[in-house]
Design a protein around this motif. Structure first.
Motif, short mmCIF file in Angstrom:
data_model
loop_
_atom_site.label_atom_id
_atom_site.label_comp_id
_atom_site.label_asym_id
_atom_site.label_seq_id
_atom_site.Cartn_x
_atom_site.Cartn_y
_atom_site.Cartn_z
N THR A 218 0.83 -1.22 0.00
CA THR A 218 0.00 0.00 0.00
C THR A 218 0.85 1.26 0.00
O THR A 218 0.32 2.37 -0.03
N ARG A 219 2.16 1.12 0.03
CA ARG A 219 3.07 2.26 0.05
C ARG A 219 3.14 2.89 -1.36
O ARG A 219 2.71 2.28 -2.32
N PRO A 220 3.71 4.08 -1.50
CA PRO A 220 3.78 4.71 -2.83
C PRO A 220 4.46 3.84 -3.88
O PRO A 220 4.12 3.89 -5.06
N ALA A 221 5.43 3.01 -3.47
CA ALA A 221 6.09 2.09 -4.38
C ALA A 221 6.38 0.79 -3.65
O ALA A 221 6.50 0.77 -2.42
N TYR A 222 6.46 -0.29 -4.39
CA TYR A 222 6.73 -1.59 -3.78
C TYR A 222 7.33 -2.52 -4.84
O TYR A 222 7.29 -2.24 -6.03
N ILE A 223 7.90 -3.63 -4.39
CA ILE A 223 8.47 -4.62 -5.30
C ILE A 223 7.34 -5.46 -5.87
O ILE A 223 6.50 -5.98 -5.14
N ASP A 224 7.35 -5.60 -7.19
CA ASP A 224 6.25 -6.26 -7.87
C ASP A 224 6.59 -7.69 -8.28
O ASP A 224 5.86 -8.63 -7.98
N GLN A 225 7.71 -7.88 -8.97
CA GLN A 225 8.08 -9.20 -9.47
C GLN A 225 9.59 -9.34 -9.50
O GLN A 225 10.32 -8.36 -9.49
N SER A 226 10.03 -10.60 -9.56
CA SER A 226 11.45 -10.92 -9.66
C SER A 226 11.65 -11.87 -10.85
O SER A 226 10.78 -12.68 -11.16
N HIS A 227 12.80 -11.76 -11.51
CA HIS A 227 13.09 -12.56 -12.70
C HIS A 227 14.45 -13.21 -12.55
O HIS A 227 15.47 -12.53 -12.42
N LEU A 228 14.46 -14.55 -12.56
CA LEU A 228 15.68 -15.32 -12.42
C LEU A 228 16.01 -16.06 -13.71
O LEU A 228 15.11 -16.58 -14.38
N VAL A 229 17.30 -16.15 -14.03
CA VAL A 229 17.78 -16.99 -15.11
C VAL A 229 18.31 -18.28 -14.48
O VAL A 229 19.14 -18.23 -13.56
N VAL A 230 17.82 -19.42 -14.94
CA VAL A 230 18.20 -20.70 -14.35
C VAL A 230 18.68 -21.65 -15.46
O VAL A 230 18.37 -21.47 -16.63
N LYS A 231 19.42 -22.67 -15.06
CA LYS A 231 19.89 -23.66 -16.02
C LYS A 231 18.91 -24.82 -16.14
O LYS A 231 18.69 -25.34 -17.23
N ASP A 232 18.34 -25.26 -15.02
CA ASP A 232 17.41 -26.40 -15.02
C ASP A 232 16.02 -25.90 -14.66
O ASP A 232 15.64 -25.85 -13.49
N LEU A 233 15.25 -25.52 -15.67
CA LEU A 233 13.93 -24.94 -15.43
C LEU A 233 13.01 -25.92 -14.71
O LEU A 233 12.26 -25.54 -13.81
N VAL A 234 13.05 -27.18 -15.11
CA VAL A 234 12.14 -28.17 -14.52
C VAL A 234 12.39 -28.30 -13.02
O VAL A 234 11.45 -28.28 -12.21
N ALA A 235 13.65 -28.42 -12.62
CA ALA A 235 13.97 -28.59 -11.21
C ALA A 235 13.63 -27.35 -10.40
O ALA A 235 13.04 -27.44 -9.31
N VAL A 236 14.01 -26.18 -10.90
CA VAL A 236 13.79 -24.95 -10.14
C VAL A 236 12.31 -24.63 -10.06
O VAL A 236 11.77 -24.30 -8.99
N SER A 237 11.60 -24.71 -11.18
CA SER A 237 10.17 -24.44 -11.17
C SER A 237 9.43 -25.43 -10.28
O SER A 237 8.53 -25.05 -9.51
N GLY A 238 9.82 -26.71 -10.35
CA GLY A 238 9.19 -27.71 -9.50
C GLY A 238 9.37 -27.41 -8.03
O GLY A 238 8.46 -27.62 -7.21
#
Length: 326
Positions: free
Chosen positions: A50-70
């Motif tokens: 509810t503050r004037p600004a806030y963190i919305d999203q984060s973006h990571l680069v990964v090598k093993d998408l299946v493992a990290v997403s799981g």
């Protein structure tokens, strides 16, 4: 001091959760005296958002998408909202929180590189934090640590590729203590994990609930004075607290939307291209006027930026990308 040693000191060495013996009791009278839950329901917006600004999203680069997403799905309870040729968008109740993209040619980020210390997922209340902890214990999730920060209770872990994660719940804003200079009183005390575990309802855990958000993001940077100049003087965030080797910034009186430390990364330069870990993150403004002031400051200081995906994209002094939007 590396991340794991720092957190181990904060928790007295309690690093693993198991179903048979959930946790060693780290009883702390100060922690117990502040353990009251906030009556906020899961559908309400957390104070941080509810503050004037806030963190919305984060973006990571990964090598093993299946493992990290799981891992984020099973252990953190996020859901896949979107799949693309290069990755996935994960979130809660339709709200995007975390983007994972994969690049098999990506170079693993060295431990001392600028980048991510942790992405902090904010639970809507203490009960949901306890429910997640119970889930973690019953699924043998390895924890890196847990701390009572006075303003919040926090649990730390890492994903399969070493990206730091914090799961936390704020104490009511009315209970926070502020100094005359506007800084908030924070500390790193032992958190009684056993008491938190015992407070969880004995029911099935169905994942993170509506109202979960990214409360803050904590970065590894190369220099604290330089971080102060960028995040305070350029982006307009207020310096809310200092630790040895770290600064904490926020908008609108929150304890911190963004942290920056040199515990592993002192002297780090610009991140190399094609590196794993934190690619970028988003800061969202709750009104166009506040966003406009931030963008005008960038123009005034002749800081390179570009319009991208409905916002203004730029990079911090270490090459970490961020998008300002409303």
């Amino acid at each position: 001091m590396d991340r794991r040693k720092f957190l181990a000191l904060a928790t007295g060495g309690t690093l693993a959760a198991t179903a048979s013996t959930p946790f060693n009791s780290l009883a702390n009278s100060r922690a117990n005296s502040r353990a009251g839950d906030h009556p906020m329901t899961s559908s309400e917006r957390s104070y941080a958002l509810t503050r004037p600004a806030y963190i919305d999203q984060s973006h990571l680069v990964v090598k093993d998408l299946v493992a990290v997403s799981g891992f984020y799905q099973k252990m953190l309870g996020l859901s896949v909202l979107e799949r693309t040729a290069s990755g996935e968008v994960l979130g809660v109740a339709g709200l995007p929180l975390l983007t994972l993209t994969t690049d098999r040619d990506a170079r693993e980020a060295p431990r001392n590189a600028a980048g991510l210390f942790h992405t902090a997922f904010l639970m809507p209340n203490r009960t949901e934090l306890a429910r997640w902890l119970r889930h973690a214990a019953h699924n043998n999730v390895m924890l890196d640590g847990a701390s009572d920060h006075l303003v919040s209770e926090a649990i730390y872990l890492s994903d399969p590729e070493g990206n730091g994660i914090e799961i936390y719940a704020d104490r009511p804003h009315e209970s926070w203590k502020f100094h005359q200079d506007g800084m908030v009183e924070m500390a790193t005390l032992r958190l009684d994990l056993q008491a938190l575990y015992n407070s969880a309802p004995d029911d099935a855990w169905g994942g993170m609930v509506d109202g979960t958000a990214i409360g803050h993001i904590h970065l590894q940077v190369g220099d604290i004075p330089q971080a102060d100049v960028f995040y305070r003087d350029v982006l307009g965030l207020k310096l809310m607290a200092r630790y040895p080797g770290a600064s904490f910034f926020a908008s609108g009186g929150y304890h911190h939307h963004l942290g920056a430390n040199i515990w592993n990364s002192g002297g780090a330069g610009t991140r190399a291209d094609n590196m794993t870990g934190l690619s970028d993150y988003k800061i969202r403004f709750n009104d166009q006027e506040t966003l406009g002031k931030a963008v005008a400051k960038l123009d005034e200081l002749e800081i390179k930026s570009e319009k991208r995906n409905g916002g203004v994209f730029l990079r911090d002094p270490w090459g970490i990308g961020l998008t300002l939007s409303a």
